[in-house]
Design a protein around this motif. Structure first.
Motif, short mmCIF file in Angstrom:
data_model
loop_
_atom_site.label_atom_id
_atom_site.label_comp_id
_atom_site.label_asym_id
_atom_site.label_seq_id
_atom_site.Cartn_x
_atom_site.Cartn_y
_atom_site.Cartn_z
N MET A 1 27.54 82.25 44.82
CA MET A 1 26.77 83.49 44.69
C MET A 1 27.55 84.55 43.93
N LYS A 2 28.88 84.57 44.13
CA LYS A 2 29.68 85.55 43.40
C LYS A 2 29.63 85.29 41.89
N ARG A 3 29.30 84.05 41.53
CA ARG A 3 29.20 83.71 40.10
C ARG A 3 27.77 83.80 39.61
N GLY A 4 26.88 84.41 40.43
CA GLY A 4 25.52 84.66 39.96
C GLY A 4 24.46 83.76 40.54
N ALA A 5 24.84 82.79 41.35
CA ALA A 5 23.84 81.89 41.93
C ALA A 5 23.05 82.62 43.02
N GLY A 6 21.86 82.08 43.33
CA GLY A 6 21.05 82.66 44.39
C GLY A 6 21.60 82.29 45.76
N LYS A 7 21.10 83.00 46.78
CA LYS A 7 21.58 82.76 48.15
C LYS A 7 21.13 81.40 48.66
N LYS A 8 22.00 80.75 49.37
CA LYS A 8 21.65 79.58 50.16
C LYS A 8 22.09 79.85 51.59
N LEU A 9 21.14 79.85 52.50
CA LEU A 9 21.41 80.32 53.86
C LEU A 9 21.59 79.17 54.82
N LYS A 10 22.41 79.45 55.85
CA LYS A 10 22.59 78.54 56.97
C LYS A 10 22.43 79.33 58.26
N THR A 11 21.94 78.66 59.27
CA THR A 11 21.72 79.32 60.56
C THR A 11 22.85 78.98 61.52
N MET A 12 23.32 80.01 62.22
CA MET A 12 24.38 79.83 63.21
C MET A 12 23.95 80.50 64.51
N ILE A 13 24.54 80.04 65.59
CA ILE A 13 24.20 80.55 66.92
C ILE A 13 25.48 80.81 67.70
#
Length: 1476
Positions: A1006-1018
């Motif tokens: 993402m720092k290089r311009g890519a879009g967000k990819k999310l992960k879920t944590m608990i």
């Protein structure tokens, strides 16, 4: 007992007497030079001995001859007495309560006194509570502390030996009482009568008033139980208990309402709710009056602004009340003009308001016109008082001028009063004295001029009167029931303060107190013994019947006629039977309809008794719905009625009834649907006006909505039937439900007219606001938490279409709910004004804040001003602010620096004193920086600190504070947020310490311009550790997901808060403990929403399973026993539902001739309804669909809190677990919590809202899971060990000594600190394994104690155990005001993100360092002082600021997301492009 209000001799000079002639009484006056008037003169029953306390010198005086002589008592310390309390039955016992810890008791009418001490000082309210039967049993209430703007809490001690010893009864009580505190009450068990106590106490795990409980104990609270009050359940929200004749009455307050429910018992075992028909009882708007032996009388005030009330009389068990007087006169303090005639059944006087319509319409300007009425049949009928043919009206209790009763005494049938004849009651100064000797049937005017104080003596043989309100040296007396009067000298010219005699009115002595022209106080004793020497004989008496009809015939009441033997009016003698009052004699009557009342579970309608519920079958004659049985006729003989039965059929004979009346209608097993179409294209807003649980009256489920055609609609049956919400055709601009009271709702027009309702839209009225509403997106109405009629209105002023140069917002306040002439100007040129009172906050209830534009310039500085007197005076809190945010217990302000380039955070717990949050040296945050306050409900503050504000690359770190809010650590990094500042974070409601976040899984890309990819944590330990969501075992086709052990590669991911169309679609509900539902996918990252499936967990997020293919909206009903799923935003005619926590799903087709595109699904905020609403469109028309699931079950689930695991219970106890533990997996935060959960297989409905937490079964020993990383430490991912962040230093260990001056030692940092929620003890105490050192100034104590003090001992010395916070349940719903809480400092969300957050900046390259520096922003905020009460005082918020959706509905559950900003959800920062 007669109470003389005051007597205070400062010094006794002499005593003398004036002897009158034979035709006058002996008159003596005590020559005391008083500096204070007499206070609290109290006669011992059946004696001439009385005590008084001179509060001027706090000394007790005693008389043994009815006031003729006074002496200071021996024993009690002079100058120490505070209160005198006499035992109500034992005429030997009295207690003098001292101002400190020393008190005195007498058991011989004050001849001698014994000293006793108590551990704490006395309460100012009822410090002594006597047991009726045993004079040695007493309760001592200690000083009550007002608990931070909430309730009054104190301790109660008890004694069983007359204070030779005492012990604690309860340490956290609101009020305590003996069950046996009146002569008529009994539990039915002698031992229980002796020992039983009742206390209203704090909840086990909550100090909030809504959780107060009534507890009963038979062994002084070594053990106690909570009684079942209503619908088979216990009741929370108890506020008071009282004993009334043979009844005990308990009052409970409905949540989100001012309504009270009264519960009545005749034995403290069986309780019934009192029903008042169409009336409801409001807090501070009812008075329990003097009742009879067989009924309770209550005054109910429908409108606190109108000095009128409704008088109700109960049946014999106190369950059903009937209206006696509709418009009874009362004063502003709730005191009603009502009084019973003493010793005579069924007769009382009441003043009725004649011009009640005008008074209701204009209460502030209309003069009340009172008429006096009297009843001789216990309130069934009333008639006017008559002097000949003229109506008589009397001044009553609201104008009390003397001690004791106003009209009567034990003197049989003699009644006196000050009043006037004519059409209405006139002013007191114009009154004259009137007398009746037939208990009020007929009256004569006394030969006296002006109002008088009066008294009765010698069983009514003597009537004494002294002029009131003027200096006089004369007294008048009558020996013939007031027909003629004679005068005698007082010997002193005084203005009378009090006139009294012994309590039973059998004496020939009277005591008058008054003040002379030199302001000296005098006690004058008048003795009539010398007037007649003959004692009455039998021929001087007559039989006088208490109640006669117009023909002069004695009337029957309660099965008998009542008569007295009393002296004839013309007899020249005295009764001279001191302390022997005339008692009634009864003659039996034949039974009539008047001797019967409606049987239990029946209520009166006209002349009939109709069932109020299912017919009782006490002999269990019916096995099923078939056949008949012998049941109640609906009538029963009034208990205590002793009428003679005659032959033939009786009114209460059993009659044949069908067995089907015994059983509820069987469940149909069907779900039903009801459609309603509306004009328009969009629903602008919708709000649930939910009743205050089972306490509130009614059965409605009310919803209001506003369409884009500005039409407001309302339903009271959850959407089955809708009506226009307001009269007329005026367009409604906005709907404002009251933030704190669900009964109140306001409909705003574009004019000054505001429609409102105080009863959930049942009745709608209007008021005129001082200005038209502001159209700037600012709050139009603001509300007070404690006083629902206090309003702040912010309206436009000088906003002319042709000239808007001077257009600004002005604030006004009303404390009368906008009534005529009640608006006062607060301040012009404001942005926002707000009441600052909150339960639990240390501030006055009148405190207000206003944001004010300095120099009336909208481009200039915005001042924050405070005031406690409606801005008659004000203080400048800050000269230049961006905004302020109010949270449960503290206030946060974002202020600008002098150069206006930077922001500074400040915080306060009382609204007066603020602490500055200083940044570390060399580090400053620009105006566009931001943080979001996420939660403060678990004794720690969670902050999301923005690290990147670049568009589509927004993320930050979540910080967590220690228990006093002064030290923050990183909980989790790279947490996703959106442009509006909202964060993918959600706390699981109803369980401690479980939260879910979405983090950036590709931060380097993402720092290089890519879009967000999310992960879920608990997290299962309140943010100490985080893990990925485990994969379900199998998909819906039965195939394995094959996730493997490395969840970073493949796990379950859920779409979070930032992606919700309706942000109130939370994963969980506090009433459905352990359940969560979400939409997501299994994979390495979170996929697209529309490609996801729907998943559920039943164990708090430890295991998950897919429940439906595709994306569904969901809602919980009946406290989680019903779950419904609706396809998201696609045309459909079906929903799916489960009644067993998602194990099986059933399809329901709600539309047989079309499809509906559903946008939302809702239910009441408590999730406790079995009705739901679908919101959407059908055929282009706006549509709501009611889904009714009540047909699925006809039996309420059985819950016995005393035996929750009984075989026939419909509930089981469930404990959450920590998935990372191998030992003691049920231990979470150092204790094992057990919750009620309905058994999935039980075919029943939950009924009244259940407090889900059953108990904290036990505390556990400490383990690693009870600790988190300390300040400037972080978890090492490889082994979860806390290590010091490179380049940073530990927090100075000795800082704890500064924060707590009482500490003797501190420990060197170990990298760990205990989670604030944890209550563990011993075991692995990781924070105390470092070297211990003495705190400065405590070196000597350290040396003395160091060798013997273990880590565990220090823990107990300095750590306050924290109760369960999330477990208290429902409070998260109660304050939804349409906006979700967050505090954002300064970020301009409309911009491009700003170069400050460019990836080239050094703090982006070292995010941990940035976060550590940002800690200083809040590290100096002393916001959360570690204490038990605050652990449950957090408030939940959530949503999108009300701009996209502002309804307070079941979607109010969304408050679980951003819990700490409770009120307006303020954005603290640049407001140039934001509407708050």
């Amino acid at each position: 007992m007669r109470l003389l209000q005051s007597l205070g001799a400062l010094c006794i000079l002499a005593a003398g007497s004036l002897v009158a002639a034979k035709d006058g009484p002996d008159v003596s006056h005590a020559s005391y030079e008083f500096k204070n008037h007499p206070e609290t003169l109290m006669f011992f029953e059946d004696s001439e001995t009385a005590l008084t306390i001179d509060l001027g010198v706090d000394t007790v005086f005693r008389t043994t001859n009815a006031g003729q002589d006074w002496t200071a008592v021996d024993g009690p310390d002079k100058g120490k007495a505070l209160i005198i309390a006499l035992h109500p039955r034992d005429n030997q016992v009295a207690v003098i309560v001292g101002a400190g810890l020393t008190h005195w008791i007498t058991e011989d009418q004050g001849k001698s006194w014994r000293t006793f001490t108590t551990p704490e000082g006395p309460s100012i309210n009822d410090p002594i509570v006597f047991h009726w039967d045993d004079p040695k049993r007493m309760l001592f209430n200690t000083f009550d502390s007002t608990f931070f703007g909430g309730s009054t809490i104190g301790k109660t001690y008890y004694t069983t030996d007359g204070f030779k010893s005492n012990d604690i009864l309860h340490a956290r009580r609101r009020t305590c009482n003996w069950a046996k505190s009146t002569d008529l009450f009994t539990t039915g068990d002698k031992q229980k009568d002796l020992d039983r106590t009742l206390c209203v106490v704090e909840g086990r795990y909550s100090t909030r008033m809504k959780d107060y409980k009534l507890m009963i104990s038979d062994n002084f609270f070594k053990n106690s139980h909570e009684p079942v009050m209503s619908s088979g359940r216990t009741v929370s929200g108890m506020v008071n208990i009282a004993s009334v004749k043979s009844f005990v009455v308990a009052a409970a307050k409905a949540q989100g309402s001012t309504e009270l429910a009264l519960y009545v018992s005749r034995d403290t075992e069986t309780w019934h709710r009192a029903e008042f028909g169409d009336h409801q009882i409001d807090e501070n708007a009812y008075t329990i009056l003097e009742g009879t032996n067989y009924s309770i009388q209550v005054q109910v005030t429908p409108n606190a602004d109108v000095p009128m009330g409704v008088l109700f009389t109960s049946n014999s068990n106190g369950t059903y009340f009937t209206k006696s007087i509709e418009h009874a006169s009362r004063n502003r303090n709730g005191i009603m003009d009502f009084e019973k005639v003493q010793n005579i059944q069924g007769i009382f006087l009441v003043n009725e308001v004649e011009n009640w319509k005008d008074l209701e319409a204009h209460p502030r300007t209309t003069r009340k016109k009172d008429k006096t009425k009297i009843t001789f049949d216990d309130g069934r009928t009333f008639e006017s008082l008559k002097v000949g043919n003229d109506e008589l009206h009397l001044h009553s209790v609201t104008e009390l001028r003397n001690s004791g009763r106003v009209f009567s005494s034990p003197a049989a049938g003699i009644v006196m009063g000050n009043g006037n004849t004519g059409e209405y009651l006139e002013a007191f100064k114009d009154a004259n004295v009137f007398v009746s000797d037939d208990a009020g049937k007929t009256w004569i005017k006394a030969d006296l001029q002006g109002p008088h104080k009066y008294e009765f003596g010698d069983q009514g043989s003597i009537l004494l009167a002294i002029k009131d309100g003027v200096l006089t040296d004369e007294a008048s007396y009558s020996l013939d029931h007031g027909k003629s009067w004679k005068k005698t000298s007082l010997g002193k010219k005084v203005q009378l303060f009090e006139l009294t005699t012994i309590p039973d009115s059998t004496a020939l002595r009277f005591v008058a107190t008054g003040r002379d022209e030199e302001h000296n106080w005098w006690a004058i004793s008048l003795d009539f013994k010398g007037l007649h020497e003959r004692k009455c004989n039998d021929g001087d008496f007559e039989d006088w019947y208490a109640r006669k009809n117009d023909k002069g015939e004695p009337q029957c009441l309660m099965g008998h006629k009542q008569h007295f033997r009393r002296r004839k009016p013309g007899a020249e003698c005295f009764v001279q039977q001191e302390f022997k009052e005339a008692l009634p004699l009864n003659e039996p009557c034949e039974c009539t309809d008047m001797d019967f009342e409606c049987d239990f579970n029946f209520r009166r309608e006209g002349k009939e008794c109709v069932p109020a519920g299912r017919i009782l079958d006490p002999k269990v004659q019916c096995k099923d719905r078939e056949g008949n049985f012998q049941g109640s006729s609906g009538w029963r003989l009034i208990p205590g009625d002793d009428c003679k039965r005659t032959g033939g059929k009786q009114k209460d004979d059993l009659e044949e009834r069908p067995c089907k009346d015994v059983f509820a209608a069987p469940a149909t097993g069907k779900v039903t649907s009801t459609f309603k179409d509306f004009r328009g294209q969009h629903f602008l807003s919708m709000y649930y006006l939910e009743r205050g649980g089972d306490i509130a009256s009614g059965t409605d489920e009310s919803v209001v909505l506003l369409t884009d055609r500005h039409e407001a609609w309302i339903t009271h049956d959850h959407g089955k039937n809708w009506d226009k919400a307001t009269p007329g055709d005026e367009e409604i601009y906005a709907i404002y439900p009251h933030t704190y009271n669900n009964d109140y709702v306001y409909f705003i027009t574009l004019s000054q007219k505001v429609y409102y309702s105080k009863n959930r839209g049942q009745d709608v009225h209007y008021f005129d606001a001082p200005d038209i509403p502001n159209l700037k997106g600012l709050p139009i109405l603001s509300f007070h938490e404690q006083y629902p009629d206090w309003l702040i209105w912010t309206g436009n002023q000088d906003c002319h279409p042709s000239d808007r140069s001077n257009c600004h917002v002005t604030a006004h306040v009303s404390k009368k709910n906008g009534a005529d002439d009640s608006w006062d100007l607060l301040m012009p040129w404001v942005k926002r004004c707000q009441f600052m009172y909150r339960e639990g906050r240390q501030s006055k209830d009148t405190l207000m804040y206003c944001e004010h534009w300095q120099a009336e310039d909208l481009t200039g500085p915005l001042q924050l001003l405070s005031s406690e007197d409606n801005f008659a005076k004000h203080e400048t809190v800050f000269e230049d602010v961006v905004a302020f945010a109010t949270m449960a217990e503290y206030i946060v302000v974002a202020a600008k620096t002098e150069d206006r380039r930077w922001l500074e955070a400040h915080a306060s717990v009382d609204g007066k004193t603020f602490a500055h949050a200083a940044f570390p040296p060399g580090f400053q945050v620009e105006h566009q920086s931001a943080y979001t306050v996420l939660d403060s409900a678990t004794n720690a503050v969670f902050l999301h600190v923005t690290v990147s504000g670049e568009e589509n690359q927004e993320y930050g770190s979540i910080l967590k504070s220690n228990s006093n809010g002064t030290s923050y650590v990183v909980s989790v990094n790279y947490v996703n947020r959106n442009r509006d500042g909202y964060v993918d974070w959600e706390k699981m409601q109803g369980i401690e310490g479980v939260a879910i976040v979405n983090v950036i899984g590709n931060n380097e890309e993402m720092k290089r311009g890519a879009g967000k990819k999310l992960k879920t944590m608990i997290t299962h330990d309140d943010g100490a550790t985080w893990s990925y969501l485990p994969c379900p075992e199998k998909d819906l086709t039965g195939h394995s997901y094959e996730c493997g052990s490395d969840l970073s590669k493949k796990a379950l991911h859920l779409h979070g808060y930032t992606e919700r169309r309706d942000p109130r679609e939370t994963f969980s509900s506090p009433s459905a403990v352990g359940l969560m539902i979400g939409v997501g996918n299994v994979g390495e990252y979170l996929g697209l929403y529309n490609e996801g499936d729907t998943f559920l967990t039943k164990d708090g997020g430890i295991t998950w399973k897919p429940i439906m293919k595709g994306t569904f909206m969901y809602e919980y009903g009946d406290q989680g026993s019903i779950i419904i799923l609706v396809p998201r935003s696609v045309p459909t005619n079906k929903v799916w539902y489960s009644t067993d926590e998602g194990d099986e799903w059933h399809e329901y087709e709600f539309d047989h001739d079309g499809v509906t595109t559903v946008d939302r699904v809702t239910t009441v905020p408590s999730d406790n309804s079995r009705n739901f609403l679908l919101w959407g469109k059908k055929g282009g028309a706006l549509t709501t669909v009611n889904l009714d699931f009540t047909g699925l079950a006809d039996k309420q689930c059985k819950l016995d809190k005393e035996n929750p695991t009984a075989a026939d219970s419909d509930y089981e106890l469930w404990s959450p677990k920590h998935p990372g533990k191998t030992d003691e997996v049920d231990c979470l935060f150092g204790h094992v919590s057990r919750y009620y959960r309905k058994k999935p297989q039980s075919n029943c409905y939950n009924g009244p809202l259940i407090e889900r937490l059953h108990d904290i079964e036990r505390n556990c020993t400490c383990t690693r899971q009870d600790f988190e990383c300390d300040y400037n430490y972080e978890r090492r991912p490889s082994d979860n060990i806390c290590v010091l962040i490179q380049g940073l230093s530990p927090r100075p260990a000795e800082a704890v000594c500064t924060e707590d001056k009482s500490l003797e030692q501190y420990y060197e940092p170990t990298g760990y600190r205990k989670i604030p929620l944890s209550t563990c003890a011993a075991g692995r105490e990781l924070e105390y394994v470092g070297e211990s050192k003495p705190c400065p100034g405590h070196e000597k104590e350290f040396e003395e104690h160091h060798r013997g003090l273990s880590g565990a001992g220090l823990f107990f010395a300095i750590v306050l155990p924290i109760s369960a916070a999330a477990a208290v349940g429902y409070y998260v719903y109660s304050k939804w005001d349409g906006k979700f809480g967050r505090i954002r400092l300064g970020e301009s969300m409309g911009g491009n993100g700003g170069s400050f957050w460019s990836s080239e900046q050094p703090w982006i390259a070292w995010p941990v360092t940035v976060v550590s520096g940002l800690v200083a922003l809040v590290a100096a905020l002393p916001l959360l002082v570690g204490s038990v009460w605050r652990s449950v005082s957090g408030r939940f918020g959530g949503g999108y600021g009300g701009r996209t959706y502002t309804s307070r509905s079941s979607f109010a559950r969304g408050r679980g997301d951003y819990a700490s900003v409770a009120d307006e959800g303020e954005l603290l920062g640049d407001d140039s492009d934001e509407e708050v």
